[in-house]
Write an enzyme that holds these catalytic residues in place. Structure first.
Site, PDB file in Angstrom:
ATOM      1  N   GLY A 161       0.832  -1.195   0.000  1.00 51.02           N
ATOM      2  CA  GLY A 161       0.000   0.000   0.000  1.00 51.02           C
ATOM      3  C   GLY A 161       0.864   1.242   0.000  1.00 51.02           C
ATOM      4  O   GLY A 161       2.064   1.178   0.297  1.00 51.02           O
ATOM      5  N   CYS A 210       5.450  -6.040   1.618  1.00 47.05           N
ATOM      6  CA  CYS A 210       5.781  -4.609   1.570  1.00 47.05           C
ATOM      7  C   CYS A 210       5.114  -3.868   2.735  1.00 47.05           C
ATOM      8  O   CYS A 210       5.486  -4.064   3.889  1.00 47.05           O
ATOM      9  CB  CYS A 210       5.412  -4.036   0.210  1.00 47.05           C
ATOM     10  SG  CYS A 210       6.225  -2.454  -0.142  1.00 47.05           S
ATOM     11  N   HIS A 240       7.904  -7.755  -3.776  1.00 50.16           N
ATOM     12  CA  HIS A 240       6.590  -8.151  -4.288  1.00 50.16           C
ATOM     13  C   HIS A 240       6.696  -9.500  -5.009  1.00 50.16           C
ATOM     14  O   HIS A 240       7.091  -9.557  -6.176  1.00 50.16           O
ATOM     15  CB  HIS A 240       6.037  -7.079  -5.236  1.00 50.16           C
ATOM     16  CG  HIS A 240       5.621  -5.829  -4.530  1.00 50.16           C
ATOM     17  ND1 HIS A 240       4.347  -5.652  -4.032  1.00 50.16           N
ATOM     18  CD2 HIS A 240       6.315  -4.715  -4.207  1.00 50.16           C
ATOM     19  CE1 HIS A 240       4.276  -4.471  -3.442  1.00 50.16           C
ATOM     20  NE2 HIS A 240       5.458  -3.879  -3.531  1.00 50.16           N
ATOM     21  N   SER A 300     -24.688 -10.490 -24.479  1.00 55.23           N
ATOM     22  CA  SER A 300     -24.029  -9.460 -25.281  1.00 55.23           C
ATOM     23  C   SER A 300     -23.135 -10.078 -26.347  1.00 55.23           C
ATOM     24  O   SER A 300     -22.692  -9.396 -27.256  1.00 55.23           O
ATOM     25  CB  SER A 300     -23.178  -8.574 -24.371  1.00 55.23           C
ATOM     26  OG  SER A 300     -22.096  -9.321 -23.832  1.00 55.23           O
ATOM     27  N   GLY A 301     -22.877 -11.386 -26.212  1.00 55.81           N
ATOM     28  CA  GLY A 301     -21.907 -12.030 -27.090  1.00 55.81           C
ATOM     29  C   GLY A 301     -20.516 -12.032 -26.489  1.00 55.81           C
ATOM     30  O   GLY A 301     -19.604 -12.644 -27.025  1.00 55.81           O
ATOM     31  N   GLY A 302     -20.351 -11.340 -25.342  1.00 59.99           N
ATOM     32  CA  GLY A 302     -19.067 -11.302 -24.659  1.00 59.99           C
ATOM     33  C   GLY A 302     -18.842 -12.544 -23.810  1.00 59.99           C
ATOM     34  O   GLY A 302     -19.747 -13.369 -23.613  1.00 59.99           O
ATOM     35  N   VAL A 303     -17.644 -12.647 -23.260  1.00 61.49           N
ATOM     36  CA  VAL A 303     -17.247 -13.835 -22.507  1.00 61.49           C
ATOM     37  C   VAL A 303     -18.079 -14.001 -21.242  1.00 61.49           C
ATOM     38  O   VAL A 303     -18.607 -15.084 -20.963  1.00 61.49           O
ATOM     39  CB  VAL A 303     -15.741 -13.780 -22.154  1.00 61.49           C
ATOM     40  CG1 VAL A 303     -15.346 -14.978 -21.305  1.00 61.49           C
ATOM     41  CG2 VAL A 303     -14.901 -13.716 -23.412  1.00 61.49           C
ATOM     42  N   ASP A 304     -18.216 -12.930 -20.445  1.00 55.12           N
ATOM     43  CA  ASP A 304     -18.825 -13.056 -19.123  1.00 55.12           C
ATOM     44  C   ASP A 304     -20.290 -13.459 -19.191  1.00 55.12           C
ATOM     45  O   ASP A 304     -20.723 -14.393 -18.514  1.00 55.12           O
ATOM     46  CB  ASP A 304     -18.673 -11.740 -18.349  1.00 55.12           C
ATOM     47  CG  ASP A 304     -17.222 -11.329 -18.190  1.00 55.12           C
ATOM     48  OD1 ASP A 304     -16.355 -12.216 -18.227  1.00 55.12           O
ATOM     49  OD2 ASP A 304     -16.952 -10.122 -18.050  1.00 55.12           O
ATOM     50  N   SER A 305     -21.070 -12.761 -20.009  1.00 58.00           N
ATOM     51  CA  SER A 305     -22.499 -13.101 -20.088  1.00 58.00           C
ATOM     52  C   SER A 305     -22.692 -14.475 -20.711  1.00 58.00           C
ATOM     53  O   SER A 305     -23.623 -15.205 -20.351  1.00 58.00           O
ATOM     54  CB  SER A 305     -23.269 -12.040 -20.875  1.00 58.00           C
ATOM     55  OG  SER A 305     -22.890 -12.015 -22.242  1.00 58.00           O
ATOM     56  N   SER A 306     -21.815 -14.854 -21.633  1.00 58.00           N
ATOM     57  CA  SER A 306     -21.940 -16.167 -22.282  1.00 58.00           C
ATOM     58  C   SER A 306     -21.682 -17.300 -21.297  1.00 58.00           C
ATOM     59  O   SER A 306     -22.441 -18.275 -21.236  1.00 58.00           O
ATOM     60  CB  SER A 306     -20.954 -16.261 -23.456  1.00 58.00           C
ATOM     61  OG  SER A 306     -21.241 -15.302 -24.448  1.00 58.00           O
ATOM     62  N   LYS A 328     -11.186 -12.795 -14.642  1.00 61.34           N
ATOM     63  CA  LYS A 328     -11.458 -13.000 -16.069  1.00 61.34           C
ATOM     64  C   LYS A 328     -10.835 -14.289 -16.594  1.00 61.34           C
ATOM     65  O   LYS A 328     -11.477 -15.048 -17.330  1.00 61.34           O
ATOM     66  CB  LYS A 328     -10.920 -11.813 -16.868  1.00 61.34           C
ATOM     67  CG  LYS A 328     -11.369 -11.789 -18.316  1.00 61.34           C
ATOM     68  CD  LYS A 328     -12.806 -11.334 -18.427  1.00 61.34           C
ATOM     69  CE  LYS A 328     -13.206 -10.970 -19.826  1.00 61.34           C
ATOM     70  NZ  LYS A 328     -14.513 -10.304 -19.884  1.00 61.34           N
TER      71      LYS A 328
END
Length: 513
Positions: free
Chosen positions: A55, A82, A170, A225-231, A369
């Site tokens: 942070g 960190c 990190h 929508s044809g997108g990944v998430d909604s599909s 994603k």
């Protein structure tokens, strides 16, 4: 979702989501919690491991974010990264101050206690990534120094008896060469976890949760929508409740070449999901006529989408649930995870009106994603859909700069299809985060067939990125760019010039509008 819950406590780190993703890559389920989470929740959820993120604050500042020190008395292993390491040291009696010499970028870590469970298997000297102005000058009682760098004598500290560890570097970033090893050492050697979080377990858990929520007779809608998430959300919910799910696909006429046909083919013909295909292209284009401002385009497309969806939903009668493709970054960035600042508000289907009276079903809300894509593949979605590059909700309306007309859409759609086709042919598609063509609202002089032309240029944009927050332009082989240029100029009417956008993000954005 798993019996091995690991929590990343978010202190405002740039990389907090990346830490969680790295942990999940090791098949350990992880959530991001705010530092204000009560200690009782750690007990109630049976948390097995805690990671304190980095942070921007200094732990000795009055306004610095804190965590209840009782967390360190729970008996749960803790890894501070960190700022997280400095906070743990500060709360437990160590000395944290402004460093005489800050450390930023690559550094060489010298391992001093190679048999420490946290550092087991690391090279004696290994590259790490540092970004700190404060340092732990002396560790708390019970801690020992496990590794150092030239600028930071206390680069890794640990109290093996209480299973409390801190690293100043990190481990989640790729520049820390053996960072994955450090995180897995913590998860498996220190915490004794097994790594039982798999795609199959994710699917089984999500299906069971949807069945409990919707019940034996409930009906649901999903806006495709044809997108990944909604599909992926649609296929997952269909697996849970079958034909009690209806998909509404609002085709606004602003999709890429062949996408509307692919959506219909995939969901109606392959998965046999009841599908209402609404061809509303003329309606959207009529509303966009004469509009050039990109924000106004977004508002028009979003508003019209809502109206069309609402009309179709009311025709279907008694439906109690609305499926959305909300994913975990949406939850975290919207502040819905329980803390932290709101980065941006997400409305996955354009903000469906509350008066529809539909209860939300969000089967992907705890997935990143890349995990959504993995679930999609396991459910049988075609890779050309699951691996598709991100696509904006307003579609090509914000890639046609200036007024959106059928003629200009056709030019852009054909050029974009050639661009993506050649990228795939060269085997580069999966190495690129996002690639697309843009049609500017300008024309330029050219020569074609010994004659003067005055036609549009096409701008090509292709970037690499981890999460879309920052991006770099993709380094194409020149012969690939030449082939793309030759095809676009030769095959797309009214185009006589092709340019390639090499702007990074920042200072630019990925999209042009």
């Amino acid at each position: 979702m798993s019996s091995e819950l690991t929590v990343v406590v978010d202190f405002g780190a740039q990389y907090n989501q990346l830490i969680a993703r790295r942990i999940r890559e090791s098949r350990v389920y992880c959530e991001i919690w705010p530092p204000t989470t009560p200690v009782e929740q750690y007990r109630a959820r049976n948390v097995r491991a805690i990671v304190l993120s980095g942070g921007p604050a200094s732990v000795y500042a009055e306004s610095a974010p804190r965590i209840d020190p009782a967390v360190f008395e729970l008996g749960i292993p803790v890894l501070g990264i960190c700022y997280g390491m400095q906070l743990m040291a500060y709360e437990l009696g160590g000395d944290v101050r402004r460093a005489e010499r800050g450390e930023y970028g690559k550094a060489m870590l010298s391992v001093e206690v190679p048999d420490s469970p946290l550092l087991r298997g690391l090279d004696p000297v290994t590259q790490v990534w540092m970004s700190h102005g404060d340092s732990v000058i002396s560790p708390p009682p019970g801690f020992q120094v496990l590794a150092r760098t030239d600028a930071t004598p206390t680069a890794v500290i640990g109290d093996p008896a209480r299973r409390l560890y801190g690293v100043q570097f990190h481990p989640e970033v790729v520049h820390t060469v053996q960072g994955k090893q450090v995180l897995e050492n913590f998860l498996f050697r220190v915490c004794g976890l097994r790594g039982d979080w798999t795609v199959d377990s994710v699917i089984d858990s999500a299906v069971a949760a949807v069945r409990r929520q919707v019940g034996e007779t409930g009906r649901a809608l999903v806006a495709l929508s044809g997108g990944v998430d909604s599909s992926v959300a649609a296929v997952l919910v269909h697996r849970a409740i079958g034909d009690r799910l209806t998909a509404i696909f609002v085709d606004h006429g602003l999709l890429r070449a062949g996408e509307a046909e692919q959506v219909t083919r995939t969901f109606r013909d392959h998965f046999h999901i009841p599908l209402v295909h609404v061809d509303a292209a003329d309606r959207f284009l009529a509303r966009l006529r004469g509009v050039t401002d990109p924000e106004e385009k977004r508002r028009i497309v979003g508003r019209e989408f809502i109206r069309v969806f609402e009309e179709e939903a009311r025709r279907l009668g008694e439906v109690g649930f609305l499926v959305q493709g909300t994913i975990y970054p949406d939850v975290v960035e919207s502040g819905a995870s329980g803390g932290g600042a709101v980065i941006k508000t997400h409305h996955n289907v354009g903000g469906i009106p509350e008066d529809l009276g539909l209860e939300l079903v969000e089967p992907l809300r705890l997935l990143f994603k890349d995990e959504v894509r993995e679930v999609g593949r396991a459910l049988g979605l075609p890779d050309e859909l699951v691996g598709r590059h991100p696509f904006p909700g307003p579609g090509l309306a914000i890639r046609v700069l200036g007024e959106v007309t059928p003629e200009r859409l056709a030019i852009l759609r054909q050029a974009d299809a050639i661009f993506l086709e050649e990228i795939r042919r060269a085997g580069l598609y999966d190495r690129i985060w996002q690639a697309f063509a843009v049609l500017p609202d300008v024309r330029s002089v050219g020569v074609m067939g010994d004659g003067r032309t005055y036609a549009y240029p096409i701008v090509l944009r292709a970037v690499t990125s981890e999460d879309g927050m920052t991006a770099d332009f993709f380094r194409f082989p020149y012969e690939v760019l030449e082939r793309i240029m030759s095809r676009i100029v030769g095959e797309v009417p009214h185009v006589n010039r092709v340019v390639y956008d090499i702007t990074t993000k920042p200072p630019g954005t990925i999209e042009w509008e």
